[in-house]
Design a protein around this motif. Structure first.
Motif, mmCIF file in Angstrom:
data_model
loop_
_atom_site.group_PDB
_atom_site.id
_atom_site.type_symbol
_atom_site.label_atom_id
_atom_site.label_comp_id
_atom_site.label_asym_id
_atom_site.label_seq_id
_atom_site.Cartn_x
_atom_site.Cartn_y
_atom_site.Cartn_z
ATOM 1 N N UNK A 1 5.379 6.719 4.749
ATOM 2 C CA UNK A 1 6.189 6.645 5.954
ATOM 3 C C UNK A 1 7.640 6.906 5.614
ATOM 4 N N UNK A 2 8.486 6.754 6.611
ATOM 5 C CA UNK A 2 9.924 6.976 6.422
ATOM 6 C C UNK A 2 10.557 5.764 5.752
ATOM 7 N N UNK A 3 11.442 6.043 4.798
ATOM 8 C CA UNK A 3 12.145 4.977 4.099
ATOM 9 C C UNK A 3 13.644 5.086 4.370
ATOM 10 N N UNK A 4 14.325 3.941 4.283
ATOM 11 C CA UNK A 4 15.771 3.913 4.500
ATOM 12 C C UNK A 4 16.500 4.605 3.353
ATOM 13 N N UNK A 5 15.983 4.435 2.148
ATOM 14 C CA UNK A 5 16.588 5.013 0.943
ATOM 15 C C UNK A 5 15.471 5.655 0.128
ATOM 16 N N UNK A 6 15.569 6.930 -0.206
ATOM 17 C CA UNK A 6 14.501 7.602 -0.949
ATOM 18 C C UNK A 6 14.153 6.951 -2.286
ATOM 19 N N UNK A 7 15.061 6.152 -2.833
ATOM 20 C CA UNK A 7 14.775 5.479 -4.098
ATOM 21 C C UNK A 7 14.202 4.084 -3.896
ATOM 22 N N UNK A 8 14.064 3.656 -2.641
ATOM 23 C CA UNK A 8 13.571 2.310 -2.350
ATOM 24 C C UNK A 8 12.228 2.324 -1.654
ATOM 25 N N UNK A 9 11.803 1.133 -1.265
ATOM 26 C CA UNK A 9 10.516 0.975 -0.588
ATOM 27 C C UNK A 9 10.651 0.279 0.762
ATOM 28 N N UNK A 10 11.831 0.345 1.359
ATOM 29 C CA UNK A 10 12.028 -0.255 2.678
ATOM 30 C C UNK A 10 11.641 0.772 3.739
ATOM 31 N N UNK A 11 10.450 0.588 4.306
ATOM 32 C CA UNK A 11 9.962 1.515 5.331
ATOM 33 C C UNK A 11 10.647 1.183 6.649
ATOM 34 N N UNK A 12 11.215 2.206 7.292
ATOM 35 C CA UNK A 12 12.040 1.986 8.475
ATOM 36 C C UNK A 12 11.240 1.641 9.723
ATOM 37 N N UNK A 13 10.005 2.094 9.822
ATOM 38 C CA UNK A 13 9.191 1.788 10.996
ATOM 39 C C UNK A 13 7.740 1.554 10.558
ATOM 40 N N UNK A 14 7.420 0.328 10.167
ATOM 41 C CA UNK A 14 6.064 0.039 9.699
ATOM 42 C C UNK A 14 4.967 0.363 10.711
ATOM 43 N N UNK A 15 5.303 0.381 12.003
ATOM 44 C CA UNK A 15 4.299 0.726 13.018
ATOM 45 C C UNK A 15 3.851 2.176 12.908
ATOM 46 N N UNK A 16 4.666 3.011 12.287
ATOM 47 C CA UNK A 16 4.346 4.439 12.172
ATOM 48 C C UNK A 16 3.859 4.847 10.789
ATOM 49 N N UNK A 17 3.455 3.895 9.957
ATOM 50 C CA UNK A 17 2.956 4.236 8.620
ATOM 51 C C UNK A 17 1.711 5.106 8.725
ATOM 52 N N UNK A 18 1.620 6.054 7.818
ATOM 53 C CA UNK A 18 0.435 6.908 7.740
ATOM 54 C C UNK A 18 -0.465 6.346 6.645
ATOM 55 N N UNK A 19 -1.568 5.725 7.048
ATOM 56 C CA UNK A 19 -2.525 5.192 6.077
ATOM 57 C C UNK A 19 -3.481 6.325 5.725
ATOM 58 N N UNK A 20 -3.391 6.780 4.490
ATOM 59 C CA UNK A 20 -4.235 7.884 4.032
ATOM 60 C C UNK A 20 -5.643 7.387 3.788
ATOM 61 N N UNK A 21 -5.771 6.230 3.111
ATOM 62 C CA UNK A 21 -7.092 5.665 2.884
ATOM 63 C C UNK A 21 -7.134 4.726 1.698
ATOM 64 N N UNK A 22 -8.324 4.181 1.477
ATOM 65 C CA UNK A 22 -8.602 3.314 0.338
ATOM 66 C C UNK A 22 -9.566 4.064 -0.564
ATOM 67 N N UNK A 23 -9.258 4.071 -1.859
ATOM 68 C CA UNK A 23 -10.011 4.877 -2.807
ATOM 69 C C UNK A 23 -10.583 4.013 -3.927
ATOM 70 N N UNK A 24 -11.754 4.385 -4.457
ATOM 71 C CA UNK A 24 -12.446 3.551 -5.438
ATOM 72 C C UNK A 24 -11.893 3.636 -6.856
ATOM 73 N N UNK A 25 -11.020 4.592 -7.115
ATOM 74 C CA UNK A 25 -10.427 4.698 -8.451
ATOM 75 C C UNK A 25 -9.061 5.370 -8.351
ATOM 76 N N UNK A 26 -8.290 5.215 -9.414
ATOM 77 C CA UNK A 26 -6.917 5.723 -9.399
ATOM 78 C C UNK A 26 -6.859 7.244 -9.301
ATOM 79 N N UNK A 27 -7.781 7.936 -9.947
ATOM 80 C CA UNK A 27 -7.746 9.406 -9.927
ATOM 81 C C UNK A 27 -7.860 9.943 -8.501
#
Length: 70
Positions: free
Chosen positions: A10-36
Motif C-alpha cells: 500500500x501507500x506509505x508516508x515515507x518510502x523508507x518506513x512502514x507507516x501505511x497512509x490508508x490501511x483500508x486500501x491495502x492490497x493483500x496479495x495472499x498467504x504463501x506456504x514458503x518464502x520462495x
C-alpha cells in the motif's frame, strides 16, 4: 507447522518506513506456504509499482508471529 508468509502492500508516508497512509486500501496479495513463493509474489507486485515511490510491498513471516520461539 508450515512457514506461512503474508504479502501485502500500500501507500506509505515515507518510502523508507512502514507507516501505511490508508490501511483500508491495502492490497493483500495472499498467504504463501514458503518464502520462495512469497518472494516471487512480492517481487512481481513491487516491480509493477516501481515507478511509484510511495507504494511499498512487504513480506510478513506469519509463522514467526504464531510461534515466536520457532
Amino acid at each position: 507447522m508450515s512457514k506461512l508468509h503474508l504479502v501485502f502492500g500500500g501507500r506509505v508516508a515515507d518510502p523508507q518506513g512502514l507507516e501505511f497512509t490508508n490501511p483500508d486500501d491495502l492490497h493483500v496479495v495472499g498467504i504463501f506456504p514458503d518464502y520462495a513463493k512469497a518472494e516471487a509474489a512480492w517481487r512481481a507486485n513491487a516491480q509493477r509499482t516501481v515507478d511509484d515511490a510511495t507504494m511499498k510491498y512487504v513480506v510478513v513471516h506469519l509463522h514467526k508471529l504464531l510461534q515466536p520461539e520457532g
